[in-house]
Each structure stands twice: as C-alpha cells, then as structure tokens.
Design a protein around this motif. Structure first.
Motif, PDB file in Angstrom:
ATOM      1  N   ARG A 140      37.790  45.977  35.586  1.00 38.17           N
ATOM      2  CA  ARG A 140      38.823  45.026  35.206  1.00 38.17           C
ATOM      3  C   ARG A 140      38.201  43.756  34.621  1.00 38.17           C
ATOM      4  O   ARG A 140      38.684  43.173  33.666  1.00 38.17           O
ATOM      5  CB  ARG A 140      39.678  44.680  36.429  1.00 38.17           C
ATOM      6  N   ARG A 141      37.080  43.347  35.202  1.00 43.79           N
ATOM      7  CA  ARG A 141      36.467  42.090  34.785  1.00 43.79           C
ATOM      8  C   ARG A 141      35.684  42.238  33.475  1.00 43.79           C
ATOM      9  O   ARG A 141      35.671  41.332  32.651  1.00 43.79           O
ATOM     10  CB  ARG A 141      35.545  41.612  35.911  1.00 43.79           C
ATOM     11  N   TRP A 142      35.044  43.354  33.272  1.00 41.88           N
ATOM     12  CA  TRP A 142      34.067  43.453  32.182  1.00 41.88           C
ATOM     13  C   TRP A 142      34.433  44.416  31.073  1.00 41.88           C
ATOM     14  O   TRP A 142      33.762  44.439  30.050  1.00 41.88           O
ATOM     15  CB  TRP A 142      32.692  43.841  32.727  1.00 41.88           C
ATOM     16  N   ALA A 143      35.445  45.252  31.248  1.00 42.03           N
ATOM     17  CA  ALA A 143      35.689  46.237  30.191  1.00 42.03           C
ATOM     18  C   ALA A 143      36.922  45.865  29.379  1.00 42.03           C
ATOM     19  O   ALA A 143      37.809  45.210  29.873  1.00 42.03           O
ATOM     20  CB  ALA A 143      35.864  47.611  30.780  1.00 42.03           C
ATOM     21  N   PRO A 149      34.757  41.859  24.476  1.00 44.43           N
ATOM     22  CA  PRO A 149      36.002  42.170  25.185  1.00 44.43           C
ATOM     23  C   PRO A 149      36.111  41.510  26.550  1.00 44.43           C
ATOM     24  O   PRO A 149      37.205  41.339  27.061  1.00 44.43           O
ATOM     25  CB  PRO A 149      35.975  43.694  25.334  1.00 44.43           C
ATOM     26  N   TRP A 150      34.961  41.170  27.156  1.00 41.42           N
ATOM     27  CA  TRP A 150      35.014  40.613  28.515  1.00 41.42           C
ATOM     28  C   TRP A 150      35.123  39.098  28.501  1.00 41.42           C
ATOM     29  O   TRP A 150      35.198  38.470  29.544  1.00 41.42           O
ATOM     30  CB  TRP A 150      33.767  41.029  29.297  1.00 41.42           C
ATOM     31  N   ARG A 199      42.337  37.643  26.942  1.00 41.83           N
ATOM     32  CA  ARG A 199      41.238  38.506  26.528  1.00 41.83           C
ATOM     33  C   ARG A 199      41.562  39.112  25.173  1.00 41.83           C
ATOM     34  O   ARG A 199      42.735  39.261  24.837  1.00 41.83           O
ATOM     35  CB  ARG A 199      41.059  39.653  27.519  1.00 41.83           C
ATOM     36  N   ARG A 234      41.759  42.073  24.152  1.00 44.84           N
ATOM     37  CA  ARG A 234      42.673  43.219  24.157  1.00 44.84           C
ATOM     38  C   ARG A 234      44.115  42.801  24.428  1.00 44.84           C
ATOM     39  O   ARG A 234      45.031  43.612  24.289  1.00 44.84           O
ATOM     40  CB  ARG A 234      42.223  44.274  25.173  1.00 44.84           C
TER      41      ARG A 234
END
Ligand SMILES: Nc1ncnc2c1ncn2[C@@H]1O[C@H](COP(=O)(O)OP(=O)(O)OP(=O)(O)O)[C@@H](O)[C@H]1O
Ligand SMILES: [Mg+2]
Lengths: 270, 311
Positions: A267-270, B130-131, B171, B173
């Motif tokens: 959840r945090r990095w992708a 993306p992060w 973010r 996305r």
C-alpha cells in the motif's frame, strides 16, 4: 446527509463491501477446510476405519500436548525452534538483501556471482547436512547455518530479479533529475523493489521453517524437528502428529505476521 | 572542436536573447520564489551534423541525419514531424540522455554531458514515482542544494501554476493522465534549467487545459527565460508558442529524418490565435506534414505573403 454532524456538503462515501471482502467472511471461509479436516480425522480415527496405531485421534494428540506441557518441555520445543529460525532467517535475509542488491544493480556482480549462486541454490537442504556436521560439529552453529542457507536463496533471487527489472524509464528520469549512485538507489530503485523484497522475505521465512526440520534431524535434543523425528523413532505417533500440527500453526503464524507487513508495504510503496 | 566552440560562443554573444532575458528575469514576481543559487540563465544550444543510427537485426537503422540547428539563448523552438521520425530522439540527444552517432550537441558552447545538469526534461510519458505524492514528485525536480523552505515554497507555487494545488498530497495513480502530465511539467520547471526540453508536454490534455497550459508556459518563460525545445504534434501549438518551428521529415529515399522546413513565426507572444498570418503558416506546415488542408477547393486563395525562411 444527516448521518454525521461534522460532514460538510459532501455525503460520506460508503461503498458497499462485497461479501468476499468482509472480515468475518474471510475468517470463516479460511477456517472451513481445517474444521472439515479435523472432523473427518475425528470420525475416521474413532470409528475404527483406520487403526489408532496408524492414525491417532485428535484427542490423543491433544493429550500428548497436555502431557508435554505438564513436563514443562512443550514451550521449550517451540521456543528453541523459533529462536533458531529467527537467528538463521535474520542472517540469511540480510545476506540475501546484500548479495541480491549487488547482483541486481551491478552487471559485473551479476556476471561473477549469479552462475555460482544459481548452482548452489540447486543443492537440496539435506545434502548440506553431512558437511555442516563435519565442519561445524553438532552445535547450534551447524543448525543455524543450514537455516541461513535456506532463507538466503529466496530473498537473494527475488531481490536480484526485482532490481534488474526496475522500470528503466523511472531510473532514466531519476538520472535526468541529477540522481546517481546511492541517491538514485534510495530514491528510485529501493522504493521500487520494496513490495517484491517483502514477498522475498516471506518466502525466505517459509523456507527457514522447512530447513529447520532438516537442521534438527540430527544431533538436536530440543525443538519441533527433534520432536518430529524422535517421536517417530520411539513409536509415539501422537507426538509426531502434534509436531506436524505445531509446525503448521507456528509457520502460518509467522507468515501471517510478515503478510501484514507486506500488505502495508504494497500500500505504501506500490 | 576548439574552433567549433569558439563560433558557438561568438554566436551566442551576438544574439540579443541573453541580456534581454536576464533583464526580464530580475524584474518579475517569480524570481523571488526561485531557489537561490540555482537560477540559470538561458543558454544557447547547438546541434551540429547530428545523426543517430540504432542497431537492429538488419544492421544499423539511421533515424536522424545531418541535423544542424543553432538555437539562441531564450529562444523557443518547436519540433514538428510525423510519429516515429525521431523527435524524441533529437530531444534526448540535446539533453544528454542519448548519444548521437554522428555530429555533436553543445549547450553554451560546451559538449552536452550525459544527463546534462544544465537541462531539464519533460518526458513524453509522465514518469512519476508511484510511491511519492504529487508534491514530492515535483520536488524531485528541484536543483540539488535547494534550501528546504525555499524548495517547499517553489513546489507549492508550481503546483498552483499547473492547477494541482488541491492534489499535492495525492499519489500519481489517484490523478488523471492529464494531471500526471502537468505534474511532470511542473517537475521539469522546478529545475529552473538553462535549457528546457519538453516532449509533447500537453499531449494528454483536453483542448481547454492545453490552451491554459500553453499560456502558462509562456508566462513561465517570460519570468524565468530558458531555451526551450518543444516537441509537439500540434501545428497550432507550435505556432502559438515558438519563435521558430522546425519540421522533421524524410527527404528522398535516403534513410534518416532531416530538417525539411524551418519557419520563423512572426510577431510577439502571446499571439492572436486567430490571426491570418498564422493561418497561412499553419497551411504551409500541414502541407509539409503531408496533410491536405482542404482549403483551395472552397476557393480560398493560397498565395504566399510570407516569404520562406531564410528571408
Ligand atoms: N532505444 C532505441 N532503440 C532502437 N530504436 C529506437 C530507440 N529509440 C527510438 N528508436 C527508433 O527511432 C525512431 C524514432 O523514435 P522517436 O521516439 O524519436 O520518435 P518520435 O518522433 O518521438 O515519435 P512520436 O511522435 O510517436 O513520439 C523510431 O523508429 C524508433 O523505433
Ligand atoms: Mg516521441
């Protein structure tokens, strides 16, 4: 609208959760098959369909557990095994991260190391046992070393592969904005591989428990793997079953812990 | 080499762009928000005999050849051309993201270095991390050594400019394709570069936002002048933004795209989008791209009142 007094003009968004994403359903659904297995086991063993000498009943296994608890060695078995796994996995995972980073980031590292590591990875766990016992004797070192070997390879393989396949365009963008070396690694490559790395750690931990049993096959006087082989040798089938169930439960528990971490990381990095 | 750089320096000092641009920058609002020590004056770009061949199964495939282009400091040059003719490749060469197989590229008379810090690239794709939040993605563009507070202020200002202030914490996305592209533009602007390389920066935007962003680019250019190379598919956009429009295309059967047309756009920016002059240049560019303008059939005269470059 009137539902929450603090809400502004916007009504709270309540998406209808599907049945398969409700917590209680996930829990009940996951427990369904274990309960069915337990019921079948109980039925088959108490009705004499399979003789008790080949399949002890759940109750006998339970009694064996209580017996071990009363002797005060039940928790010792679990604790010593957990300790071996934790130490071995920590070292193996750290080495796997380090070597995986070298092979995944450096072309030279890849050329020099990956053929050898690929060959070593193909050696089954039991093949290491005689050598380790010969070199490191029967102490803790030989057992932990085997677990290190077991947890190293999944972590190394996953990390090296993930680093090799970090989105080229993102890396190029990072370089174009003045990043290189360590800063490029910590800004682009490391975050990009965190989800995969956590999956690798999860695989490594699972492998650590598998290698634990092999490590405790010989020369151990404590631990779940010892309980397994010792009770089989002495004909205590109830304890054998107990050891199997405990390995399954403890392994699953530790896997769940890493699984929570993994979900957070994705959840945090992708 | 020495002779080449000497001429480049000579030509750069003779262009009126540099001093005028510097004077402009010091008198504008945004120069206060610009990070200290990072304000780069616009630099001239020279492409000399650039050619690029890519290795393929059937030997080398020439994509670009014999590209000669002198871009003055602070000039905006638009590059037009059919898809796949090598526009992005040319831009990448100018920014040091790719090396030419023939010729040399210079910024300010010095050879372009790999990933040259004097230039900033707005890629054809947004290429956001993306992060990271939108805000932190823009902050990636800030020059090294920008003070924290000044950097935050600069990022906030840019997000405001591209209309994404409300999405700072989102973010990539969670935002639309056009918003991601605006973030990417803001990231390139955050660099405050001497040379700004933009590869179809408005490609994913709707017509209205596109017009707004064009005006925004002109505002930013007026405030902090950089030499801008802008790849676009849109003839009107090229005419609206650029001092000069370069048309890339193929000549004869020789492989490799060359500059087939150079058009100096008359008038000062911002230009009247509906002017007749531009309409005529538009026809000429569409012609160069091999597109029928469907004009003469209705009896509209197609005589040329604007001479071809060079005059
Ligand atoms: N790294 C590469 N390796 C091999 N061929 C490449 C490479 N990069 C680009 N090319 C080739 O160079 C040609 C030009 O590509 P380029 O991306 O510059 O086109 P473009 O003009 O930007 O097109 P578009 O308008 O569609 O973006 C294409 O035919 C492409 O196949
Ligand atoms: Mg392109």
């Amino acid at each position: 609208m009137s539902a929450s007094p603090t809400s502004t003009l916007v009504a709270p968004v309540r998406e209808r959760t599907k049945l398969t994403s409700r917590r209680w359903f996930v829990f009940v659904g996951g427990a369904l098959i274990p309960v069915a297995i337990l019921a079948t086991w109980q039925f088959v063993s108490t009705n004499g369909i399979v003789p008790v000498s080949q399949l002890p009943s759940p109750e006998m296994v339970w009694t064996a557990m209580i017996d071990l608890m009363q002797r005060g060695i039940f928790w010792h078995h679990i604790a010593i095994s957990t300790q071996r796994v934790v130490i071995g996995f920590s070292i193996g995972a750290a080495l796997g991260l380090l070597v995986g980073a070298i092979v995944g980031l450096s072309k030279l590292g890849d050329i020099l190391l990956s053929p050898t590591l690929g060959a070593l990875r193909a050696v089954p766990s039991l093949a290491w046992l005689p050598l380790l016992i010969l070199w490191l004797k029967l102490g803790e070192e030989s057992k932990i070393t085997l677990i290190v070997i077991g947890s190293f390879f999944p972590v190394y393989t996953v990390v090296a592969g993930a680093l090799r396949h970090v989105d080229r365009q993102l890396v190029e963008a990072g370089r174009a904005f003045g990043l290189d070396g360590v800063r490029l690694f910590t800004t682009v490559q490391l975050p990009a591989v965190i989800p995969a790395t956590v999956s690798g750690l999860r695989l490594g931990l699972a492998q650590a428990w598998l290698f634990l049993v092999a490590a405790e096959l010989l020369g151990a006087s404590m631990g779940l793997g010892f309980l397994l082989t010792d009770s089989t040798n002495t004909g205590r089938l109830d304890r054998t079953f107990l050891a199997i169930v405990l390995l399954a439960v403890v392994g699953k528990l530790s896997d769940s812990l890493v699984g929570i971490f993994e979900r957070w990381a994705v959840r945090r990095w992708a | 080499m020495t002779a080449a750089s000497a001429t480049a320096r000579a030509s750069s000092s003779s262009t009126p762009g540099t001093p005028a641009a510097g004077a402009q920058a010091s008198g504008t609002v945004s120069s206060g928000a610009a990070p200290a020590g990072a304000t780069a004056a616009a630099a001239p770009v020279s492409l000399r005999g650039i050619g690029r061949a890519f290795a393929s199964q059937s030997g080398a495939r020439q994509v670009l050849r014999d590209i000669d282009l002198e871009i003055a400091a602070g000039e905006i040059v638009a590059i037009l051309g059919p898809s796949g003719c090598g526009k992005s490749t040319l831009l990448r060469i100018a920014g040091g993201l790719d090396q030419p197989t023939q010729g040399t590229a210079l910024i300010d008379g010095e050879a372009v270095r790999p990933f040259d810090p004097r230039s900033a690239v707005g890629f054809q794709e947004p290429r956001l991390l993306p992060w990271r939040t939108i805000e932190n993605n823009v902050a990636l563009g800030l020059p090294r050594g920008t003070a924290k507070a000044a950097g935050r202020e600069q990022v906030a200002r840019l997000l405001d400019l591209v209309g994404l202030a409300d999405f700072a914490g989102h973010r990539p996305r969670e935002v639309s394709g056009g918003m991601a592209q605006r973030t990417s533009l803001a990231r390139a602007l955050a660099r405050n570069p001497a040379v700004l390389l933009l590869d179809e920066p408005f490609g994913a935007l709707d017509a209205l936002t596109r017009l707004k962003m064009q005006d925004l680019l002109l505002d930013v250019h007026a405030a902090e002048p950089a030499t801008v190379l802008l790849v676009t598919h849109d003839v009107d956009e090229a005419l609206q933004l650029a001092d000069r429009v370069i048309l890339l295309g193929h000549e004869g059967d020789t492989p490799g795209a060359v500059v087939t047309q150079t058009i100096v756009v008359p008038g000062h920016r911002p230009r009247d989008r509906g002017s007749a002059e531009l309409a005529e240049l538009r026809g000429r560019l569409l012609d160069g791209l091999g597109i029928d303008r469907h004009g003469s059939a209705r009896g509209i005269e197609t005589t040329t009142t604007i001479p071809h470059y060079p005059y």
